[in-house]
Each structure stands twice: as structure tokens, then as C-alpha cells.
Write a protein that holds these residues in place. Structure first.
Motif, PDB file in Angstrom:
ATOM      1  N   SER A  73       0.839  -1.192   0.000  1.00 47.79           N
ATOM      2  CA  SER A  73       0.000   0.000   0.000  1.00 47.79           C
ATOM      3  C   SER A  73       0.875   1.243   0.000  1.00 47.79           C
ATOM      4  O   SER A  73       1.979   1.255   0.538  1.00 47.79           O
ATOM      5  CB  SER A  73      -0.921   0.014   1.227  1.00 47.79           C
ATOM      6  OG  SER A  73      -0.182   0.298   2.394  1.00 47.79           O
ATOM      7  N   ILE A  74       0.366   2.284  -0.638  1.00 43.09           N
ATOM      8  CA  ILE A  74       1.132   3.531  -0.726  1.00 43.09           C
ATOM      9  C   ILE A  74       1.330   4.119   0.669  1.00 43.09           C
ATOM     10  O   ILE A  74       2.348   4.747   0.950  1.00 43.09           O
ATOM     11  CB  ILE A  74       0.419   4.538  -1.647  1.00 43.09           C
ATOM     12  CG1 ILE A  74       0.068   3.871  -2.982  1.00 43.09           C
ATOM     13  CG2 ILE A  74       1.277   5.755  -1.877  1.00 43.09           C
ATOM     14  CD1 ILE A  74       1.245   3.289  -3.717  1.00 43.09           C
ATOM     15  N   ARG A  75       0.381   3.872   1.548  1.00 46.07           N
ATOM     16  CA  ARG A  75       0.522   4.338   2.929  1.00 46.07           C
ATOM     17  C   ARG A  75       1.785   3.744   3.556  1.00 46.07           C
ATOM     18  O   ARG A  75       2.575   4.434   4.209  1.00 46.07           O
ATOM     19  CB  ARG A  75      -0.712   3.951   3.743  1.00 46.07           C
ATOM     20  CG  ARG A  75      -0.633   4.359   5.224  1.00 46.07           C
ATOM     21  CD  ARG A  75      -1.792   3.744   5.991  1.00 46.07           C
ATOM     22  NE  ARG A  75      -3.059   4.184   5.461  1.00 46.07           N
ATOM     23  CZ  ARG A  75      -3.636   5.348   5.806  1.00 46.07           C
ATOM     24  NH1 ARG A  75      -3.035   6.151   6.659  1.00 46.07           N
ATOM     25  NH2 ARG A  75      -4.785   5.707   5.293  1.00 46.07           N
ATOM     26  N   GLU A  76       2.008   2.436   3.329  1.00 49.97           N
ATOM     27  CA  GLU A  76       3.198   1.778   3.871  1.00 49.97           C
ATOM     28  C   GLU A  76       4.471   2.320   3.231  1.00 49.97           C
ATOM     29  O   GLU A  76       5.494   2.495   3.883  1.00 49.97           O
ATOM     30  CB  GLU A  76       3.109   0.265   3.643  1.00 49.97           C
ATOM     31  CG  GLU A  76       2.020  -0.423   4.459  1.00 49.97           C
ATOM     32  CD  GLU A  76       1.904  -1.891   4.103  1.00 49.97           C
ATOM     33  OE1 GLU A  76       2.141  -2.720   4.993  1.00 49.97           O
ATOM     34  OE2 GLU A  76       1.601  -2.206   2.937  1.00 49.97           O
ATOM     35  N   MET A  77       4.396   2.597   1.927  1.00 51.57           N
ATOM     36  CA  MET A  77       5.584   3.075   1.223  1.00 51.57           C
ATOM     37  C   MET A  77       6.061   4.426   1.749  1.00 51.57           C
ATOM     38  O   MET A  77       7.261   4.708   1.766  1.00 51.57           O
ATOM     39  CB  MET A  77       5.290   3.192  -0.274  1.00 51.57           C
ATOM     40  CG  MET A  77       5.106   1.871  -0.976  1.00 51.57           C
ATOM     41  SD  MET A  77       4.963   2.127  -2.747  1.00 51.57           S
ATOM     42  CE  MET A  77       4.297   0.539  -3.237  1.00 51.57           C
ATOM     43  N   THR A  78       5.124   5.274   2.129  1.00 54.14           N
ATOM     44  CA  THR A  78       5.496   6.613   2.585  1.00 54.14           C
ATOM     45  C   THR A  78       5.988   6.629   4.021  1.00 54.14           C
ATOM     46  O   THR A  78       6.403   7.676   4.518  1.00 54.14           O
ATOM     47  CB  THR A  78       4.299   7.568   2.456  1.00 54.14           C
ATOM     48  OG1 THR A  78       3.195   7.052   3.226  1.00 54.14           O
ATOM     49  CG2 THR A  78       3.884   7.730   1.005  1.00 54.14           C
ATOM     50  N   GLN A 115     -10.931  13.331   5.994  1.00 58.42           N
ATOM     51  CA  GLN A 115      -9.778  13.961   5.374  1.00 58.42           C
ATOM     52  C   GLN A 115      -8.644  12.968   5.134  1.00 58.42           C
ATOM     53  O   GLN A 115      -7.504  13.361   4.973  1.00 58.42           O
ATOM     54  CB  GLN A 115      -9.276  15.115   6.278  1.00 58.42           C
ATOM     55  CG  GLN A 115     -10.294  16.212   6.513  1.00 58.42           C
ATOM     56  CD  GLN A 115     -10.713  16.914   5.236  1.00 58.42           C
ATOM     57  OE1 GLN A 115      -9.921  17.024   4.313  1.00 58.42           O
ATOM     58  NE2 GLN A 115     -11.952  17.360   5.172  1.00 58.42           N
ATOM     59  N   SER A 116      -8.954  11.655   5.166  1.00 60.68           N
ATOM     60  CA  SER A 116      -7.923  10.642   4.968  1.00 60.68           C
ATOM     61  C   SER A 116      -7.145  10.921   3.696  1.00 60.68           C
ATOM     62  O   SER A 116      -7.719  11.207   2.646  1.00 60.68           O
ATOM     63  CB  SER A 116      -8.561   9.257   4.897  1.00 60.68           C
ATOM     64  OG  SER A 116      -7.598   8.296   4.572  1.00 60.68           O
ATOM     65  N   ARG A 117      -5.816  10.808   3.802  1.00 59.05           N
ATOM     66  CA  ARG A 117      -4.963  11.138   2.665  1.00 59.05           C
ATOM     67  C   ARG A 117      -5.070  10.107   1.555  1.00 59.05           C
ATOM     68  O   ARG A 117      -5.038  10.437   0.373  1.00 59.05           O
ATOM     69  CB  ARG A 117      -3.514  11.248   3.155  1.00 59.05           C
ATOM     70  CG  ARG A 117      -2.517  11.599   2.071  1.00 59.05           C
ATOM     71  CD  ARG A 117      -1.102  11.644   2.619  1.00 59.05           C
ATOM     72  NE  ARG A 117      -0.126  11.912   1.578  1.00 59.05           N
ATOM     73  CZ  ARG A 117       1.181  11.827   1.731  1.00 59.05           C
ATOM     74  NH1 ARG A 117       1.673  11.460   2.900  1.00 59.05           N
ATOM     75  NH2 ARG A 117       2.001  12.075   0.731  1.00 59.05           N
ATOM     76  N   PHE A 118      -5.185   8.828   1.925  1.00 63.37           N
ATOM     77  CA  PHE A 118      -5.183   7.761   0.925  1.00 63.37           C
ATOM     78  C   PHE A 118      -6.536   7.047   0.867  1.00 63.37           C
ATOM     79  O   PHE A 118      -7.311   7.067   1.818  1.00 63.37           O
ATOM     80  CB  PHE A 118      -4.084   6.748   1.245  1.00 63.37           C
ATOM     81  CG  PHE A 118      -2.713   7.339   1.266  1.00 63.37           C
ATOM     82  CD1 PHE A 118      -2.115   7.779   0.093  1.00 63.37           C
ATOM     83  CD2 PHE A 118      -2.015   7.488   2.455  1.00 63.37           C
ATOM     84  CE1 PHE A 118      -0.854   8.338   0.103  1.00 63.37           C
ATOM     85  CE2 PHE A 118      -0.752   8.042   2.482  1.00 63.37           C
ATOM     86  CZ  PHE A 118      -0.168   8.483   1.298  1.00 63.37           C
ATOM     87  N   LEU A 119      -6.769   6.400  -0.268  1.00 63.40           N
ATOM     88  CA  LEU A 119      -7.971   5.587  -0.424  1.00 63.40           C
ATOM     89  C   LEU A 119      -7.857   4.360   0.473  1.00 63.40           C
ATOM     90  O   LEU A 119      -6.824   3.708   0.509  1.00 63.40           O
ATOM     91  CB  LEU A 119      -8.126   5.172  -1.888  1.00 63.40           C
ATOM     92  CG  LEU A 119      -8.264   6.323  -2.900  1.00 63.40           C
ATOM     93  CD1 LEU A 119      -8.151   5.793  -4.317  1.00 63.40           C
ATOM     94  CD2 LEU A 119      -9.585   7.056  -2.706  1.00 63.40           C
ATOM     95  N   GLN A 120      -8.939   4.049   1.209  1.00 74.19           N
ATOM     96  CA  GLN A 120      -8.894   2.936   2.149  1.00 74.19           C
ATOM     97  C   GLN A 120      -9.897   1.843   1.798  1.00 74.19           C
ATOM     98  O   GLN A 120     -10.097   0.912   2.553  1.00 74.19           O
ATOM     99  CB  GLN A 120      -9.164   3.461   3.565  1.00 74.19           C
ATOM    100  CG  GLN A 120      -8.147   4.518   3.991  1.00 74.19           C
ATOM    101  CD  GLN A 120      -8.407   5.030   5.392  1.00 74.19           C
ATOM    102  OE1 GLN A 120      -8.458   4.250   6.341  1.00 74.19           O
ATOM    103  NE2 GLN A 120      -8.568   6.338   5.534  1.00 74.19           N
TER     104      GLN A 120
END
Length: 610
Positions: free
Chosen positions: A371-376, A532-537
Motif C-alpha cells: 500500500s502507498i501508505r506503507e511506502m510513505t 480527510q484521509s490522505r489515501f484511499l482505504q
């Protein structure tokens, strides 16, 4: 006197006569080191006369018989959104640095070429593409070019234009390009005098339409003689400019021709794209296998690390679109383009090949993309190592998903369209410069307005890479075409929300009342996560685009359902994503003056000053 690295600028040469003599003459004991071929002097003067004093600078290395010529290409003609998408600074010239033999000039070795912008230190991919193009151009010219040949060409100049036009004015407006020879045995260098056989009456007078030339010449308003353009689309930009005013002017003109259309040609083979619907906004590699292999080794894909760091929300969206298309029952139709990914364990083979599609293997690799969340949240290199352990094709696939996107997408800041009721709002520009130019011309004639376009998220993987097209009566059509062939739009949000929810086996469009009930329900249920979540969940996504459409007579209005049969008359502007069955306000009407004012406010701060 130390003359190894004398650097001549226009400030130096604008002074007294002594500095001019030192630059262009031979002085005393320095003669052996400072001998310059007179043709080089003539070509430098031609650049200054046709363009400006500031358009060329010279650095001489007399003791090693080398000279660096810096040619400054004005790119202010590029639109703001184009320059942003291409990652260039339109307020700063692109510099072409050519290194010649000081004493031999055109009789010496082929010049080396560098392309750069002084303030553009990172990610100047356009410079790599332009360097390759100009390198190929120079290599072709060098086969036949010499100082004597050029001198012969210049002795013929101006023999056919009207005597009442001064040489200086004519030079300022000159834009003559002879056709590319089709026979490889025919010298590629052409001379405008060869066209003299056509006779002056057959020449036609045109207004200077090429903005790349008009923006850099001293007198852009002068009418010029020009030959009829090539009948092939995009062919004109590869025509060879005349040599009448020297090789330096010729290569500057060629660069000016090519820059506005870089997105129309493969960054590797420099052939026109074979995409079904032509060019898109960003330069890209074509689908030819040899180009894919070469592209993988050019380092262009190394920009993926920067994308995850700076545009993580966009990468998140691109992955979601790819996943939706791959999981669709219609994937054999809509998952286009299929990835071309080189096998990291065997660079001579394709792990993912459009000619040998393997959706199961592709799905496995996609499932291993973290997930992009993990990558950041960690080092990109560490994340890559983790993905490589899960699946060695996961990271190459992620690189392809990012690099194959040919639209310009940017997450909107807090100054977004609040009436759309989602934090996932994006600026979306997908039209190539040529289409955008045609759109703006039509807009001046007929005006424009805004309307929604609803399409299931599974379709957007292809739309971002192939453009928003007229799918009526084609295999891409999902819904009926009750009102004829064209791109379907609506000023009413509820209609487009209905279309966006149809896909993956759902073929009944919800009514407006159902959408209103869903909107009210979703906005009264306590949210388990921040809006306001930054990423799609979620993987349950709906999306619609807000487009600008030309209000000509071609636009067919059937109540609140509009059909535009001319694809050039529709350009995407914004993109909105909703999660877990959420929808925006079903009562939005883009023709409401308050809504239009809000749209124009955001467009003014995003599209033109992004």
C-alpha cells in the motif's frame, strides 16, 4: 595570457570594439590558440541577427581547439499546464550546448550535445528526449555537411524573395522547411532553392503560425513564404530547416519545431505513437518491444521513487484504477494498455508482454504491491526490497503503472470544490497540447461550459492512457447510445453519479431519489475514519470527472443528457473519487451561476498557476 577557458557572453561582446575584435579576430601571440574557422563566426552572427544577442554564448578552449556554443531556446510559448506536466520551466530558456572543433567547425568531428535548463536540476526528462532527437538530427546532417557545402548554400540565399523586403526583415520571419527525403540514398540536407522549380506563384503566403518560432524571433509579425505543410499528421515537425543561415540557426529551428510535439513521439525511437487515439499530454515510450527494452535501460523509470514521495495520493489512485480494471469481467477489453515490463532476472525478455497476456500472473504481482501508505512510512529502497521478496515483478509493475500514465494528475489542496463533498479531488488534464490548442480556438468561437462525465473506475485505467474517447458503437461501450454517437455528459451530478456506479455486473442506474437517500444516509452515519484521509482505504470506489465542453451547435442537448460527437470539444478538468458507496450531492447543476463561479475560482488557481 590564459585563454584555455575564455567565456564569451553577449555582455562581453556588447561592449567596446576591442572585445568584439578579441572574440572574432586573431590577436598577436594568441593566433595559434584562437584561430576560429570563419564559417563559425558567420553562423554565430546569423544566430544573433535572426534571434537576439542573448540567444547565443560562446566558451573557447583555444589550446585544445574546442569551442562550446550555447544556444538558448525560448519555450515561453508552452502553456502553463503543459510545462508543469513536462516538468520544465517555461520562463527559462532551454540551452543546447554544442562542442565543435574551433578551427575546423563543420569539417571537424561531429559535435557533442548537451540539453539542460540551468535552474532545472532534477527530473529533466524532456532534456534527455530532446538530446536524443538532436543527436540523431546532427548525425544525419554530418554525413553530408562541410564548411564548403554550407558556403555554397549561403551564396544562393535570397535570390527569389522580393527586393522590397530587407534581408534583416526577411531573416526575422523566415520559416521555410523542405520535405524529408524518402530515399535513404538521397542526401538528407535540403536547400530551399531546390524548390525554385515550383515557381513563385505556387508558393503561398502564410501568417506565422508556429508559436515556437514567433516567440523567439525579433520580428514575429512579418509575413513569410512557406511551402504547403506535410500531408502526414505531425510530419511538419520533422522537416529539415533550410541551411541558408548556417548550421546553428538550422539546429535551433529544428529544436523549436520538435519541442511543441515531443508528446506525439516515442521517447526512444522518435516515431509517432501507435496508440489507438493518438498522443496524450505527457511524453511516453511507445509499445514497440525494442523501445520497451531500451526505455527500461534509459533510467527514465527511476522517477518512480520521486513520484511515491511527492505524488503519493496520485500513485494510490493509479494503483486503484489498475486493480479495478484487472478485476473486471471486461478486463480483456478495458485493461488497455496491457503492461510491457522487462523481467528483472532476464533483461532480454518481457515478464509482462501485451502479445502474451497473463492476467493471473499480473494479478499476483499487483497483490504484492504494498500500500502507498506503507511506502510513505519508510525508506523507498527498503520498501522495494520487501516487495522484491514478495514478488520480484511487483516493483517493476508499480514503475510501469506510474510511468505509463500519460495524463497530468495533481491532488487538489484544501482550496478544492467543496460542493463535491469528498477529500479525494484531483486536477486532471489529459489532452495533448495540439488538442488543447484546438479546444481553445473553438472556445473563442463558440464559448464553453462545464458538465460531468460518469464512468466506472474500471474504465479510467485506459482513459488516463488513451484519452476520453467516443466509445459509442464500439467494444468499449458499456451503456446504450440512446441519443446517438458521442461522449455523454450531463450538467446534473445525479445522472453522472448513476453512470459511475455501473460496472462489474451492475447495469441498472440508480434513480435520483436513491442517490439522494444514499447521500443523506452516508452523511448522517458516524464516520469510522477521518473524511480527510490522505489515501484511499476502500476498494469500493465511485468516481466522476468534471469536463469543459465547447457549446457549439455540435453539442446535442436532450434535456439533462448531453452528447458531444466531437472528441476535441471535450477536455477533462477535475476528477472526484468516493469510497464505500458514498456519493456527492445529487442536486449539483453546473449551469447554476454559483457553481460556475466556484469552478472558475478553482480553475484559476489550479489549471493556469499550478
Amino acid at each position: 595570457m590564459d585563454i584555455k577557458g575564455q567565456y564569451w557572453t553577449d555582455d562581453d561582446s556588447d561592449g567596446d570594439n576591442e572585445s568584439e575584435e578579441f572574440l572574432y579576430g586573431v590577436q598577436g601571440t594568441c593566433a595559434a590558440d584562437l584561430y576560429r574557422h570563419p564559417q563559425l563566426d558567420a553562423d554565430i552572427e546569423a544566430v544573433k541577427e535572426i534571434y537576439s544577442e542573448n540567444s547565443v554564448s560562446i566558451r573557447e578552449y583555444g589550446t585544445i581547439d574546442d569551442v562550446d556554443i550555447d544556444l538558448h531556446i525560448n519555450i515561453s510559448f508552452l502553456d502553463e499546464e503543459v510545462s508543469t506536466a513536462w516538468k520544465v520551466l517555461r520562463t527559462e530558456p532551454i540551452v543546447l550546448r554544442l562542442r565543435f572543433s574551433l578551427s575546423q567547425y563543420l569539417d571537424g568531428p561531429e559535435p557533442s550535445i548537451e540539453v539542460f535548463q540551468p535552474s532545472n536540476k532534477e527530473g529533466f526528462g524532456l532534456g534527455l528526449q530532446l538530446k536524443k532527437i538532436l543527436g540523431m538530427f546532427t548525425s544525419q546532417q554530418w554525413k553530408h555537411l562541410s564548411n564548403d557545402f554550407l558556403k555554397t548554400q549561403q551564396e544562393k540565399r535570397q535570390s527569389w524573395f522580393k527586393s522590397s523586403v530587407t534581408i534583416k526583415k526577411f531573416r526575422a520571419g523566415l520559416s521555410i522547411f523542405s520535405p524529408i527525403p524518402k530515399s535513404p540514398s538521397f542526401p538528407i540536407i535540403q536547400d530551399s532553392m531546390l524548390k525554385g522549380k515550383l515557381g513563385v506563384p505556387e508558393l503561398r503566403i502564410n501568417r506565422l503560425m508556429n508559436r515556437s518560432i514567433s516567440c523567439t524571433m525579433k520580428n514575429p509579425k512579418v509575413e513569410v513564404f512557406g511551402y504547403p505543410p506535410s500531408t502526414q499528421v505531425g510530419g511538419h515537425c520533422k522537416n529539415i530547416p533550410t541551411l541558408e543561415y548556417g548550421f546553428l540557426v538550422q539546429i535551433m529551428k529544428y529544436a523549436e519545431q520538435r519541442i511543441p510535439t515531443l508528446n506525439e513521439y516515442c521517447v526512444v525511437c522518435d516515431e509517432q505513437h501507435v496508440f489507438q487515439n493518438g498522443s496524450m499530454l505527457k511524453p511516453a515510450v511507445c509499445t514497440r518491444e525494442l523501445c520497451v527494452f531500451s526505455f527500461y535501460t534509459l533510467g527514465v523509470m527511476s522517477g518512480a521513487a520521486e513520484e511515491v514521495a511527492t505524488g503519493a495520493e496520485v500513485v494510490d489512485l493509479l494503483v486503484a484504477m489498475c486493480r479495478a480494471a484487472l478485476e473486471s469481467p471486461r478486463k480483456s477489453i478495458i485493461f488497455e494498455p496491457y503492461p510491457s515490463v522487462v523481467d528483472p532476472s532476464d533483461p532480454k525478455t518481457l515478464a509482462f508482454n501485451p502479445k502474451k497476456k497473463n492476467y493471473e500472473r499480473l494479478q499476483k504481482a499487483l497483490d504484492s504491491v504494498m500500500s502507498i501508505r506503507e511506502m510513505t512510512q519508510g525508506s523507498y529502497l527498503e520498501i522495494k526490497k520487501q516487495m522484491d521478496k514478495l514478488d520480484p515483478l511487483a516493483h517493476p509493475l508499480l514503475q510501469w503503472i506510474i510511468s505509463s500514465n500519460r495524463s497530468h494528475i495533481v491532488k487538489l489542496p484544501l482550496s478544492r470544490l467543496k460542493f463535491m463533498h469528498t477529500s479525494h479531488q484531483f486536477l486532471l488534464l489529459s489532452s495533448p497540447p495540439a488538442k488543447e490548442a484546438r479546444f481553445r480556438t473553438a472556445k473563442k468561437l463558440y464559448g464553453s461550459t462545464f458538465a460531468f462525465h460518469g464512468s466506472h473506475i474500471e474504465n479510467w485505467h485506459s482513459i488516463l492512457r488513451n484519452g476520453l474517447v467516443n466509445a459509442s458503437y464500439t467494444k468499449l461501450q458499456l451503456h446504450g447510445a440512446a441519443y446517438g454517437k458521442g461522449i455523454y455528459l450531463s450538467p446534473i451530478s445525479s445522472i453522472s453519479f448513476g453512470y459511475s456506479g455501473m460496472g462489474k455486473g451492475q447495469h441498472r442506474m440508480p434513480s435520483k431519489d436513491e442517490l439522494v437517500q444514499r447521500y443523506n444516509r452516508m452523511n448522517t452515519i458516524p464516520q469510522t475514519r477521518s473524511i480527510q484521509s490522505r489515501f484511499l482505504q476502500s476498494r469500493n470506489l465511485n468516481c466522476i470527472a468534471l469536463c469543459e465542453v465547447i457549446t457549439s451547435k455540435d453539442l446535442q442537448k436532450h434535456g439533462n443528457i448531453w452528447v458531444c460527437p466531437v472528441s476535441d470539444h471535450v477536455c477533462t478538468r477535475f476528477f472526484f473519487v468516493y469510497e464505500d458507496g458514498q456519493v456527492g450531492d445529487a442536486n449539483i447543476n453546473t449551469q447554476d451561476p454559483k457553481i460556475q463561479k466556484e469552478i472558475m475560482r478553482v480553475i484559476g488557481t489550479q489549471v493556469y498557476t499550478n
